[in-house]
Motif scaffolding. Structure first.
Motif, PDB file in Angstrom:
ATOM      1  N   PRO A 199      -9.764   9.552  -4.081  1.00  0.00           N
ATOM      2  CA  PRO A 199      -9.956  10.755  -3.252  1.00  0.00           C
ATOM      3  C   PRO A 199      -8.740  11.127  -2.402  1.00  0.00           C
ATOM      4  N   ALA A 200      -7.846  10.175  -2.149  1.00  0.00           N
ATOM      5  CA  ALA A 200      -6.676  10.500  -1.307  1.00  0.00           C
ATOM      6  C   ALA A 200      -5.394  10.127  -2.040  1.00  0.00           C
ATOM      7  N   HIS A 201      -5.361  10.382  -3.358  1.00  0.00           N
ATOM      8  CA  HIS A 201      -4.156   9.923  -4.071  1.00  0.00           C
ATOM      9  C   HIS A 201      -2.939  10.789  -3.733  1.00  0.00           C
ATOM     10  N   LEU A 202      -1.822  10.144  -3.872  1.00  0.00           N
ATOM     11  CA  LEU A 202      -0.539  10.799  -3.579  1.00  0.00           C
ATOM     12  C   LEU A 202      -0.077  11.524  -4.840  1.00  0.00           C
ATOM     13  N   LYS A 203       0.574  12.687  -4.663  1.00  0.00           N
ATOM     14  CA  LYS A 203       1.163  13.347  -5.830  1.00  0.00           C
ATOM     15  C   LYS A 203       2.215  12.403  -6.415  1.00  0.00           C
ATOM     16  N   SER A 228      -4.998   4.100  -5.873  1.00  0.00           N
ATOM     17  CA  SER A 228      -5.091   4.154  -7.336  1.00  0.00           C
ATOM     18  C   SER A 228      -3.790   3.769  -8.032  1.00  0.00           C
ATOM     19  N   GLY A 229      -2.838   3.246  -7.279  1.00  0.00           N
ATOM     20  CA  GLY A 229      -1.648   2.657  -7.892  1.00  0.00           C
ATOM     21  C   GLY A 229      -0.494   3.608  -8.179  1.00  0.00           C
ATOM     22  N   THR A 230      -0.542   4.817  -7.613  1.00  0.00           N
ATOM     23  CA  THR A 230       0.467   5.831  -7.967  1.00  0.00           C
ATOM     24  C   THR A 230       1.903   5.313  -7.786  1.00  0.00           C
ATOM     25  N   LEU A 274      -6.312  -7.888  -4.586  1.00  0.00           N
ATOM     26  CA  LEU A 274      -7.366  -7.385  -3.718  1.00  0.00           C
ATOM     27  C   LEU A 274      -7.161  -8.044  -2.357  1.00  0.00           C
ATOM     28  N   GLY A 275      -6.888  -7.246  -1.336  1.00  0.00           N
ATOM     29  CA  GLY A 275      -6.611  -7.885  -0.048  1.00  0.00           C
ATOM     30  C   GLY A 275      -6.408  -6.877   1.059  1.00  0.00           C
ATOM     31  N   ASP A 276      -6.225  -7.425   2.273  1.00  0.00           N
ATOM     32  CA  ASP A 276      -6.137  -6.620   3.486  1.00  0.00           C
ATOM     33  C   ASP A 276      -4.673  -6.603   3.962  1.00  0.00           C
ATOM     34  N   ALA A 277      -4.108  -5.408   4.079  1.00  0.00           N
ATOM     35  CA  ALA A 277      -2.694  -5.287   4.457  1.00  0.00           C
ATOM     36  C   ALA A 277      -2.421  -5.805   5.869  1.00  0.00           C
ATOM     37  N   THR A 278      -3.466  -5.915   6.695  1.00  0.00           N
ATOM     38  CA  THR A 278      -3.247  -6.456   8.045  1.00  0.00           C
ATOM     39  C   THR A 278      -3.158  -7.991   8.014  1.00  0.00           C
ATOM     40  N   LYS A 279      -3.278  -8.533   6.788  1.00  0.00           N
ATOM     41  CA  LYS A 279      -3.070  -9.986   6.618  1.00  0.00           C
ATOM     42  C   LYS A 279      -2.022 -10.195   5.515  1.00  0.00           C
ATOM     43  N   SER A 292       4.662   2.921   0.926  1.00  0.00           N
ATOM     44  CA  SER A 292       3.227   3.186   0.949  1.00  0.00           C
ATOM     45  C   SER A 292       2.853   4.526   1.565  1.00  0.00           C
ATOM     46  N   ASN A 293       1.757   5.022   1.051  1.00  0.00           N
ATOM     47  CA  ASN A 293       1.078   6.202   1.566  1.00  0.00           C
ATOM     48  C   ASN A 293      -0.048   5.611   2.422  1.00  0.00           C
ATOM     49  N   LEU A 294       0.168   5.582   3.744  1.00  0.00           N
ATOM     50  CA  LEU A 294      -0.764   4.873   4.619  1.00  0.00           C
ATOM     51  C   LEU A 294      -2.092   5.629   4.736  1.00  0.00           C
ATOM     52  N   PRO A 295      -3.180   4.919   5.061  1.00  0.00           N
ATOM     53  CA  PRO A 295      -4.435   5.643   5.305  1.00  0.00           C
ATOM     54  C   PRO A 295      -4.243   6.564   6.519  1.00  0.00           C
ATOM     55  N   TYR A 296      -4.757   7.798   6.423  1.00  0.00           N
ATOM     56  CA  TYR A 296      -4.630   8.740   7.549  1.00  0.00           C
ATOM     57  C   TYR A 296      -5.918   8.783   8.356  1.00  0.00           C
ATOM     58  N   ARG A 308      -4.790   0.880  15.572  1.00  0.00           N
ATOM     59  CA  ARG A 308      -4.910  -0.579  15.457  1.00  0.00           C
ATOM     60  C   ARG A 308      -4.502  -1.050  14.054  1.00  0.00           C
ATOM     61  N   LEU A 309      -4.938  -0.323  13.046  1.00  0.00           N
ATOM     62  CA  LEU A 309      -4.585  -0.681  11.654  1.00  0.00           C
ATOM     63  C   LEU A 309      -3.061  -0.713  11.492  1.00  0.00           C
ATOM     64  N   TYR A 310      -2.383   0.344  12.003  1.00  0.00           N
ATOM     65  CA  TYR A 310      -0.928   0.421  11.847  1.00  0.00           C
ATOM     66  C   TYR A 310      -0.251  -0.716  12.639  1.00  0.00           C
TER      67      TYR A 310
HETATM   68  N1  SAM Z   1      -1.140   6.078  -2.662  1.00  0.00           N
HETATM   69  C1  SAM Z   1      -2.524   5.871  -3.060  1.00  0.00           C
HETATM   70  C2  SAM Z   1      -2.814   6.617  -4.346  1.00  0.00           C
HETATM   71  O1  SAM Z   1      -1.978   7.438  -4.766  1.00  0.00           O
HETATM   72  O2  SAM Z   1      -3.895   6.446  -4.896  1.00  0.00           O
HETATM   73  C3  SAM Z   1      -3.501   6.293  -1.995  1.00  0.00           C
HETATM   74  C4  SAM Z   1      -3.418   5.453  -0.775  1.00  0.00           C
HETATM   75  S1  SAM Z   1      -4.678   5.925   0.375  1.00  0.00           S
HETATM   76  C5  SAM Z   1      -3.907   7.100   1.368  1.00  0.00           C
HETATM   77  C6  SAM Z   1      -4.748   4.506   1.385  1.00  0.00           C
HETATM   78  C7  SAM Z   1      -5.440   3.338   0.719  1.00  0.00           C
HETATM   79  O3  SAM Z   1      -5.399   2.237   1.620  1.00  0.00           O
HETATM   80  C8  SAM Z   1      -6.904   3.546   0.360  1.00  0.00           C
HETATM   81  O4  SAM Z   1      -7.102   3.284  -0.995  1.00  0.00           O
HETATM   82  C9  SAM Z   1      -7.650   2.537   1.222  1.00  0.00           C
HETATM   83  O5  SAM Z   1      -8.769   1.997   0.556  1.00  0.00           O
HETATM   84  C10 SAM Z   1      -6.592   1.494   1.448  1.00  0.00           C
HETATM   85  N2  SAM Z   1      -6.778   0.654   2.649  1.00  0.00           N
HETATM   86  C11 SAM Z   1      -7.327   0.989   3.844  1.00  0.00           C
HETATM   87  N3  SAM Z   1      -7.251  -0.042   4.700  1.00  0.00           N
HETATM   88  C12 SAM Z   1      -6.619  -1.049   4.043  1.00  0.00           C
HETATM   89  C13 SAM Z   1      -6.198  -2.365   4.410  1.00  0.00           C
HETATM   90  N4  SAM Z   1      -6.446  -2.851   5.608  1.00  0.00           N
HETATM   91  N5  SAM Z   1      -5.543  -3.081   3.478  1.00  0.00           N
HETATM   92  C14 SAM Z   1      -5.289  -2.596   2.246  1.00  0.00           C
HETATM   93  N6  SAM Z   1      -5.672  -1.379   1.838  1.00  0.00           N
HETATM   94  C15 SAM Z   1      -6.315  -0.606   2.733  1.00  0.00           C
END
Ligand code: SAM
Length: 365
Positions: A199-203, A228-230, A274-279, A292-296, A308-310
């Motif tokens: 839903p939020a993929h990057l061009k 989605s791995g763009t 599969l993992g959490d970027a804050t770790k 990276s295209n960070l979550p907005y 907090r995430l950033y």
């Molecule tokens: N560039 C990607 C693409 O083209 O599909 C879209 C990236 S989207 C803006 C941000 C992604 O970060 C989402 O898929 C979301 O599930 C993931 N995300 C959110 N919090 C995260 C975290 N703590 N660690 C890793 N991924 C996280």
């Protein structure tokens, strides 16, 4: 031939460099200009004839437009220019007289040089800026002017759904432009490998631009929010020889990224985690590049979680990043705070147009 090339706003200079690099491999004369007539998201290429040798050793003319459609990673469209014109004052003009100006201009152009009357055509239009006319008005007016002109030579055929030839008419501010769209209805940034639609993929064109900004030199590369791995897929498709990692918190998106990589034929080139970027430091000891295209917090999650995430992510990044990071987000304050608090230096910043927003992009070291 003059080719009007479209891309995202803010990456014109990278697109110019890519096009110059591609054209220099053809042995043709060329000149490439960023933002022709001041229009953002556009690059103009003037190119002489180019040739190739076929399997029987005969010299054949090469279609530069097809070559760019096939090779570019940053372009959205390749349009053969018929004419460009600045219409002073069109922004304030009443619709009737604005459309008459466009109609008279198009009627004076030798469109018959670009299409056989037996071929069907359609006009696709684009409009940006303040005007009293709509893009639909432009398409209708230009279509009628082309139809009338072609009627001198036979019976023109219009096919709005599956035209053989697509005319593209654009009005951006006061600049009007008409050309033949060689790309077709699907913009080049919509890659054929995208079988999973995040839903939020990057061009993909912007993903490639971010990779260019990182200048990866073969060292380990990660996208810690890969969705989605763009970004990893575009890097792998560009032939990157180093290690490529995609990290994502949600299984559904990670699985989607794997399906996309499989469709792109680069599944073996990317390590998906599969993992959490804050770790982050739990998964990787060190990487040279992070893009990276960070979550907005707009389409996924809540905006209040973003600072907090950033903060937590950049604190982890500081433990593993050796060379350069490139990040794109709408959340300027949160990212600048997190960058500053974790000892990174911003070496370059720019605004890039994405999904109707101007998004902040940072290169940090
Ligand atoms: N560039 C990607 C693409 O083209 O599909 C879209 C990236 S989207 C803006 C941000 C992604 O970060 C989402 O898929 C979301 O599930 C993931 N995300 C959110 N919090 C995260 C975290 N703590 N660690 C890793 N991924 C996280």
């Amino acid at each position: 031939m003059r080719l009007l090339l479209t891309t995202s706003q803010g990456i014109e200079y990278l697109t110019k460099a890519e096009v110059e690099n591609l054209l220099s491999q053809l042995g043709a004369q060329f000149r490439v200009e960023e933002k022709p007539l001041g229009v953002e998201g556009r690059v103009l290429a003037e190119v002489g004839e180019a040739f190739y040798t076929d399997e029987k050793g005969r010299k054949r003319e090469l279609s530069v437009a097809t070559y760019l459609n096939e090779r570019s990673r940053l372009l959205h469209r390749v349009i053969v220019e018929i004419a460009s014109e600045r219409f002073e004052g069109i922004s304030e003009e009443e619709s009737e007289s604005a459309l008459k100006r466009i109609k008279d201009f198009v009627a004076s152009l030798p469109v018959e040089k670009y299409i056989k009357v037996s071929e069907s055509f359609a006009v696709r239009s684009f409009r940006k800026g303040e005007h009293k006319i709509t893009s639909v008005d432009i398409a209708k007016t230009v279509g009628k002017a082309i139809f009338d002109r072609l009627s001198r030579y036979g019976t023109p055929k219009v096919n709005l759904d599956h035209p053989a030839v697509i005319f593209r008419a654009e009005l951006v501010g006061e600049v009007f432009f008409l050309g033949i769209d060689t790309t077709g209805d699907s913009s080049l940034h919509k890659r054929p490998w995208r079988v999973y639609d995040h839903p939020a993929h990057l061009k993909a064109s912007i993903a490639s631009a971010l990779i260019e900004l990182a200048e990866p030199d073969g060292g380990p590369f990660i996208d810690p929010f890969c969705g989605s791995g763009t970004i990893p897929i575009e890097l792998a498709l560009g032939g990157y020889g180093g290690k490529i990692i995609g990290l994502e918190k949600y299984r559904k998106h990670l699985h989607g990224a794997e399906m996309n990589a499989l469709a792109a034929g680069v599944y073996d080139r990317i390590e998906f985690i599969l993992g959490d970027a804050t770790k982050l430091s739990e998964y990787v000891e060190s990487v040279d590049f992070a893009v990276s295209n960070l979550p907005y917090g707009l389409k996924i999650g809540r905006k209040s979680m973003i600072p907090r995430l950033y903060r937590e992510f950049f604190a982890e990044l500081a433990k593993v990043l050796e060379k350069r990071g490139v990040f794109i987000t709408t959340e300027k304050r949160a990212i600048e705070k997190a960058i500053g608090e974790n000892g990174f230096k911003i070496v370059h910043r720019r605004l890039i147009g994405h999904g109707g927003l101007m998004v902040h992009t940072y290169v940090v070291e």
